[in-house]
Design a protein around this motif. Sequence first.
Motif, PDB file in Angstrom:
ATOM      1  N   ALA A   1       4.288   5.695   5.479  1.00 54.51           N
ATOM      2  CA  ALA A   1       3.836   7.039   5.086  1.00 54.51           C
ATOM      3  C   ALA A   1       3.813   7.156   3.569  1.00 54.51           C
ATOM      4  O   ALA A   1       2.886   7.734   2.979  1.00 54.51           O
ATOM      5  N   GLN A   2       4.824   6.582   2.918  1.00 53.90           N
ATOM      6  CA  GLN A   2       4.859   6.599   1.460  1.00 53.90           C
ATOM      7  C   GLN A   2       3.757   5.718   0.877  1.00 53.90           C
ATOM      8  O   GLN A   2       3.143   6.066  -0.139  1.00 53.90           O
ATOM      9  N   LEU A   3       3.484   4.575   1.513  1.00 52.63           N
ATOM     10  CA  LEU A   3       2.431   3.697   1.023  1.00 52.63           C
ATOM     11  C   LEU A   3       1.073   4.386   1.150  1.00 52.63           C
ATOM     12  O   LEU A   3       0.213   4.261   0.268  1.00 52.63           O
ATOM     13  N   SER A   4       0.868   5.124   2.216  1.00 49.93           N
ATOM     14  CA  SER A   4      -0.360   5.896   2.387  1.00 49.93           C
ATOM     15  C   SER A   4      -0.463   6.968   1.301  1.00 49.93           C
ATOM     16  O   SER A   4      -1.542   7.216   0.745  1.00 49.93           O
ATOM     17  N   TYR A   5       0.662   7.592   0.970  1.00 50.11           N
ATOM     18  CA  TYR A   5       0.703   8.615  -0.093  1.00 50.11           C
ATOM     19  C   TYR A   5       0.352   8.000  -1.444  1.00 50.11           C
ATOM     20  O   TYR A   5      -0.357   8.615  -2.253  1.00 50.11           O
ATOM     21  N   VAL A   6       0.820   6.793  -1.672  1.00 51.32           N
ATOM     22  CA  VAL A   6       0.474   6.086  -2.911  1.00 51.32           C
ATOM     23  C   VAL A   6      -1.037   5.920  -3.010  1.00 51.32           C
ATOM     24  O   VAL A   6      -1.644   6.134  -4.062  1.00 51.32           O
ATOM     25  N   GLY A   7      -1.665   5.531  -1.902  1.00 44.18           N
ATOM     26  CA  GLY A   7      -3.107   5.334  -1.912  1.00 44.18           C
ATOM     27  C   GLY A   7      -3.869   6.613  -2.208  1.00 44.18           C
ATOM     28  O   GLY A   7      -4.914   6.588  -2.856  1.00 44.18           O
TER      29      GLY A   7
ATOM     30  N   LEU B   1       1.016  -4.905  -4.166  1.00 42.81           N
ATOM     31  CA  LEU B   1       0.599  -3.562  -3.778  1.00 42.81           C
ATOM     32  C   LEU B   1       0.845  -2.577  -4.918  1.00 42.81           C
ATOM     33  O   LEU B   1       0.038  -1.678  -5.170  1.00 42.81           O
ATOM     34  N   GLN B   2       1.957  -2.745  -5.607  1.00 45.18           N
ATOM     35  CA  GLN B   2       2.247  -1.896  -6.761  1.00 45.18           C
ATOM     36  C   GLN B   2       1.178  -2.057  -7.834  1.00 45.18           C
ATOM     37  O   GLN B   2       0.653  -1.078  -8.381  1.00 45.18           O
ATOM     38  N   GLU B   3       0.856  -3.303  -8.131  1.00 36.96           N
ATOM     39  CA  GLU B   3      -0.162  -3.581  -9.145  1.00 36.96           C
ATOM     40  C   GLU B   3      -1.514  -2.992  -8.749  1.00 36.96           C
ATOM     41  O   GLU B   3      -2.219  -2.398  -9.565  1.00 36.96           O
ATOM     42  N   SER B   4      -1.862  -3.153  -7.478  1.00 37.00           N
ATOM     43  CA  SER B   4      -3.133  -2.636  -6.989  1.00 37.00           C
ATOM     44  C   SER B   4      -3.161  -1.115  -7.052  1.00 37.00           C
ATOM     45  O   SER B   4      -4.168  -0.505  -7.442  1.00 37.00           O
ATOM     46  N   GLY B   5      -2.055  -0.466  -6.664  1.00 36.16           N
ATOM     47  CA  GLY B   5      -1.993   0.993  -6.706  1.00 36.16           C
ATOM     48  C   GLY B   5      -2.111   1.535  -8.107  1.00 36.16           C
ATOM     49  O   GLY B   5      -2.780   2.551  -8.350  1.00 36.16           O
ATOM     50  N   GLU B   6      -1.478   0.865  -9.046  1.00 35.68           N
ATOM     51  CA  GLU B   6      -1.571   1.305 -10.446  1.00 35.68           C
ATOM     52  C   GLU B   6      -2.992   1.143 -10.975  1.00 35.68           C
ATOM     53  O   GLU B   6      -3.511   2.018 -11.681  1.00 35.68           O
ATOM     54  N   ASP B   7      -3.636   0.043 -10.626  1.00 38.73           N
ATOM     55  CA  ASP B   7      -4.990  -0.211 -11.091  1.00 38.73           C
ATOM     56  C   ASP B   7      -5.988   0.803 -10.508  1.00 38.73           C
ATOM     57  O   ASP B   7      -6.940   1.211 -11.179  1.00 38.73           O
ATOM     58  N   GLY B   8      -5.750   1.230  -9.260  1.00 40.55           N
ATOM     59  CA  GLY B   8      -6.671   2.155  -8.611  1.00 40.55           C
ATOM     60  C   GLY B   8      -6.732   3.517  -9.261  1.00 40.55           C
ATOM     61  O   GLY B   8      -7.708   4.261  -9.080  1.00 40.55           O
ATOM     62  N   TYR B   9      -5.703   3.869 -10.029  1.00 41.44           N
ATOM     63  CA  TYR B   9      -5.663   5.185 -10.678  1.00 41.44           C
ATOM     64  C   TYR B   9      -5.610   5.086 -12.200  1.00 41.44           C
ATOM     65  O   TYR B   9      -5.328   6.059 -12.882  1.00 41.44           O
ATOM     66  N   LYS B  10      -5.923   3.918 -12.710  1.00 41.17           N
ATOM     67  CA  LYS B  10      -5.914   3.725 -14.157  1.00 41.17           C
ATOM     68  C   LYS B  10      -7.172   4.338 -14.771  1.00 41.17           C
ATOM     69  O   LYS B  10      -8.252   4.288 -14.188  1.00 41.17           O
ATOM     70  N   ASN B  11      -7.017   4.929 -15.949  1.00 41.22           N
ATOM     71  CA  ASN B  11      -8.153   5.471 -16.712  1.00 41.22           C
ATOM     72  C   ASN B  11      -8.977   6.487 -15.921  1.00 41.22           C
ATOM     73  O   ASN B  11     -10.206   6.524 -16.001  1.00 41.22           O
ATOM     74  N   GLY B  12      -8.281   7.304 -15.129  1.00 44.32           N
ATOM     75  CA  GLY B  12      -8.970   8.366 -14.406  1.00 44.32           C
ATOM     76  C   GLY B  12      -9.600   7.962 -13.104  1.00 44.32           C
ATOM     77  O   GLY B  12     -10.264   8.770 -12.447  1.00 44.32           O
ATOM     78  N   ARG B  13      -9.437   6.704 -12.683  1.00 41.96           N
ATOM     79  CA  ARG B  13     -10.026   6.259 -11.424  1.00 41.96           C
ATOM     80  C   ARG B  13      -9.278   6.864 -10.237  1.00 41.96           C
ATOM     81  O   ARG B  13      -8.165   7.340 -10.367  1.00 41.96           O
ATOM     82  N   TRP B  14      -9.904   6.799  -9.045  1.00 47.08           N
ATOM     83  CA  TRP B  14      -9.231   7.251  -7.844  1.00 47.08           C
ATOM     84  C   TRP B  14      -9.813   6.561  -6.605  1.00 47.08           C
ATOM     85  O   TRP B  14     -10.857   5.930  -6.665  1.00 47.08           O
ATOM     86  N   LEU B  15      -9.076   6.706  -5.502  1.00 44.28           N
ATOM     87  CA  LEU B  15      -9.496   6.166  -4.217  1.00 44.28           C
ATOM     88  C   LEU B  15      -9.759   7.317  -3.250  1.00 44.28           C
ATOM     89  O   LEU B  15      -9.122   8.367  -3.325  1.00 44.28           O
ATOM     90  N   ALA B  16     -10.676   7.105  -2.319  1.00 46.54           N
ATOM     91  CA  ALA B  16     -10.919   8.062  -1.239  1.00 46.54           C
ATOM     92  C   ALA B  16     -10.774   7.328   0.079  1.00 46.54           C
ATOM     93  O   ALA B  16     -11.287   6.222   0.253  1.00 46.54           O
ATOM     94  N   GLY B  17     -10.062   7.924   1.017  1.00 40.05           N
ATOM     95  CA  GLY B  17      -9.810   7.269   2.295  1.00 40.05           C
ATOM     96  C   GLY B  17      -8.560   6.416   2.231  1.00 40.05           C
ATOM     97  O   GLY B  17      -7.679   6.633   1.402  1.00 40.05           O
ATOM     98  N   GLY B  18      -8.482   5.443   3.119  1.00 36.42           N
ATOM     99  CA  GLY B  18      -7.353   4.517   3.102  1.00 36.42           C
ATOM    100  C   GLY B  18      -6.085   5.024   3.750  1.00 36.42           C
ATOM    101  O   GLY B  18      -5.023   4.409   3.592  1.00 36.42           O
TER     102      GLY B  18
END
Length: 221
Positions: free
Chosen positions: A107-113, A135-152
Amino acid sequence: MPRHSFTSSPFVRTLPAVCALAVAMLLSGCASGSTPNSAASQTGPTTAAPTPSASVPAASATPSAAPVYKPADATGKAQNVPVPVMPDLAKENSKAGLEAFIGYYYAQLSYVGETGDMSSWLPLISQDCQLCLRLQESGEDGYKNGRWLAGGKISVPAIEMQWTADTLKTAKVQVIQNQIDYYNADGSIGRPRSEASNDAFALFARFDDGAWTVVDLGVIE
């Protein structure tokens, strides 16, 4: 979360109101008495008609609207994402406790996404868990410089415990993750979509100092 692979384990791969307004209606009432005719003779005392009293309900406070959850999409990041709360059972060194912990971990990993916020997920992993670090590295990269993820979003429909006397406990976990779309800060597509997945994972955990920690993780091939 985007997929990765690593070779430290033979089966490792990543997954990833309107409130009603209460209105107090103020009720009032009045009554009028009739004026006697001066020419009329009064044969007895007159009794004034009683005036009904108005019942005024107490004003009720207007409840404040609860924040509305909005998942991320092409127009922007997720908003007001519910924060997973660790159940008390997940703090127990027992088979049921580990099962509850695994549910909370994902649930926390989903929240990270959805948010990029790892503050509650990081304490759940060991620095020996190489996949967790990826996973930590990937999560940080997904939100770097204003980026974001949808879904997941991640769900865990089945957990099979392998409870033994060993300190290191093992569980097989079915992990389902929705597709992921990646966006840059300007709303453009950041990278190709990650398709939905349904995998069986092996999770290794240890109970130390009153808490469970994930020490290794990987997909079962």
